[in-house]
Write an enzyme that holds these catalytic residues in place. Sequence first.
Site, PDB file in Angstrom:
ATOM      1  CG  ASN A  77      32.996 -69.853 -20.623  1.00  0.00           C
ATOM      2  OD1 ASN A  77      32.032 -70.495 -19.932  1.00  0.00           O
ATOM      3  ND2 ASN A  77      33.169 -68.672 -20.568  1.00  0.00           N
ATOM      4  CG  ASN A 177      30.757 -74.257 -17.326  1.00  0.00           C
ATOM      5  OD1 ASN A 177      30.935 -73.793 -16.034  1.00  0.00           O
ATOM      6  ND2 ASN A 177      31.299 -73.418 -18.173  1.00  0.00           N
ATOM      7  CD  GLU A 178      28.702 -70.118 -16.969  1.00  0.00           C
ATOM      8  OE1 GLU A 178      28.925 -69.515 -17.931  1.00  0.00           O
ATOM      9  OE2 GLU A 178      28.852 -69.684 -15.628  1.00  0.00           O
ATOM     10  CE1 TYR A 244      32.855 -65.837 -11.229  1.00  0.00           C
ATOM     11  CE2 TYR A 244      31.113 -66.484 -13.033  1.00  0.00           C
ATOM     12  CZ  TYR A 244      32.112 -66.819 -12.373  1.00  0.00           C
ATOM     13  OH  TYR A 244      32.916 -67.810 -12.425  1.00  0.00           O
ATOM     14  CD  GLU A 290      32.150 -71.169 -13.174  1.00  0.00           C
ATOM     15  OE1 GLU A 290      32.202 -69.939 -13.735  1.00  0.00           O
ATOM     16  OE2 GLU A 290      32.297 -71.992 -14.028  1.00  0.00           O
ATOM     17  CD  GLN A 338      38.896 -69.414 -13.303  1.00  0.00           C
ATOM     18  OE1 GLN A 338      40.005 -69.633 -13.756  1.00  0.00           O
ATOM     19  NE2 GLN A 338      37.988 -69.466 -14.376  1.00  0.00           N
TER      20      GLN A 338
HETATM   21  O1  AHR Z   1      34.978 -68.355 -14.469  1.00  0.00           O
HETATM   22  C1  AHR Z   1      35.188 -67.789 -15.564  1.00  0.00           C
HETATM   23  C2  AHR Z   1      34.383 -67.955 -16.334  1.00  0.00           C
HETATM   24  O2  AHR Z   1      32.961 -67.589 -15.986  1.00  0.00           O
HETATM   25  C3  AHR Z   1      33.922 -69.539 -16.500  1.00  0.00           C
HETATM   26  O3  AHR Z   1      34.895 -70.147 -17.474  1.00  0.00           O
HETATM   27  C4  AHR Z   1      32.548 -69.543 -16.978  1.00  0.00           C
HETATM   28  O4  AHR Z   1      32.025 -71.026 -16.596  1.00  0.00           O
HETATM   29  C5  AHR Z   1      31.614 -68.481 -16.476  1.00  0.00           C
HETATM   30  O5  AHR Z   1      30.835 -67.793 -17.355  1.00  0.00           O
END
Ligand code: AHR
Length: 492
Positions: A77, A177-178, A244, A290, A338
């Site tokens: 983000n 990104n997103e 995630y 991710e 991460q």
């Molecule tokens: O990895 C944490 C966050 O999760 C990242 O910044 C974003 O791309 C995702 O939503």
Amino acid sequence: MASSLSITTRHTIAPVDRKIYSGFVEHMGRCVYGGLVPATHPEPSKLDDCTPEGFRKDVLEAFKEVKPPLVRYPGGNYCANFNWMDGVGPMAERKPRLELAWQNTEPNTFGTNEFVAWCRAAEIEPFFCLNMGTGDLREALAWIEYCNSDANSYYANLRRSHGIEKPHKITYWCLGNEVYGDWQVAQVSKEAYAAMAIQWAKAIRMLDPSVKLVLCGQHGFNDWDEYVLQQCVDWVDYHSIHLYTEQKTHEMAVYAPRIAETSIVWTQAMIDRARYAKKMDRKVKICFDEWNVWHPEKYPGNDGHEEIYNVSDMLGVAVWLHVFVRHADIVEIACIAQSVNVISPLFTKEGDMFKQTTWWPYVLAAQYLVGRSVSTHVQGSAWEGERTGQLATNKGMLPETLHHLDMAATVDDEKKILTVSVVNSKLEDVEADLHIDQPIKAGIEKIEVAGEPEDVNSFEHKDKVSPVRSELSAETKVVFKRCSYTILRYQL
Ligand code: AHR
């Protein structure tokens, strides 16, 4: 119920691209400051042992154990509101900026050149993400020229004036990104993004035809993915997806990563449909840039995202890695999100570091699940409890039967080694018969990481959950301990 594990070494899925063991560093929390470099950066820390460039040695050494081929940077983000120019040039002139994605003040003392130097020290290839939020094409082209050009041009000369004669030659670039998310500093519609991505890709390739571009996808099961692929597939090399998985319960932690398996299969279908429509021979692969086990509600607040991972999470991470190996034919890049402190397998404080439970499947898979991915099949003991949380909301993406054992296998043809990687998520030992389609000469080694579901590592108990290595016989009946991650290595 007895379980059986079948491994067909003669059926190759695809060579495993080691880029599936890549990492991700974002300017978020203590990932950079306190993670890669001391929190006092650019001032040296009294406690952290650092290289002459000021990089934490403990973190650097840990990365060298995994050897992630790529590390994605600088977000996340964070990308949507950063300006690369703030983080280059003499330290005294670097400008602290209000950072809107994570509501911080970014000191900008660590930027492009510091990250590239860190990557070189860790023997990693940098992988950059462009700002398609507040940033414009002119700014992106300037960054790519700064990094990659050896012309006698303004931004290449600016890099030289910063003491870097040779271009960094960054190959991998994400087109945002997103950008679809309402949590972004600047969100766009799929139509606007697709039009912009094509313009950016065209211009970037004019500047540097050697780059590889990553399209911004969502989870792989959205209209967004379908639309942007249909429009842009012929302009890019990879389609990015993020996911995630939740871990409110042991079962969620270990079974939710199987959702990613379906998302990969569906993304592959969308890519191929888009390629078909454009009569394209060239393949476009998935960049799962991710992924992790993460539930922000479990660790809220400012220290949120500094999640402490237990044994259930460790098994979830192992299943995630199995998913990538089982889909080695389409997943070419995957970045654990991460790499340090922020939802990460490595956890630091000033002067110390410990490896979380999730470190073990990550490092062991990166070391041993290499070569070619081969077909596997699990039968037997299965979990039959009620599916809640992500397991319920994504019901249609999960298999009917969730086996307690999850497996991936690879063959290293040069060394003639078969590696079988197995998760036992059951709260009891499971005995399984191994059916391998060729004779095993000898067992080499068994590596086992086991514990109680809630067990964690900490600064006080760094090795509470850690691998135990033992001799392995060529016996084909194997007992997998309750809540364990096991690697079996056989000589073929
Ligand atoms: O990895 C944490 C966050 O999760 C990242 O910044 C974003 O791309 C995702 O939503």
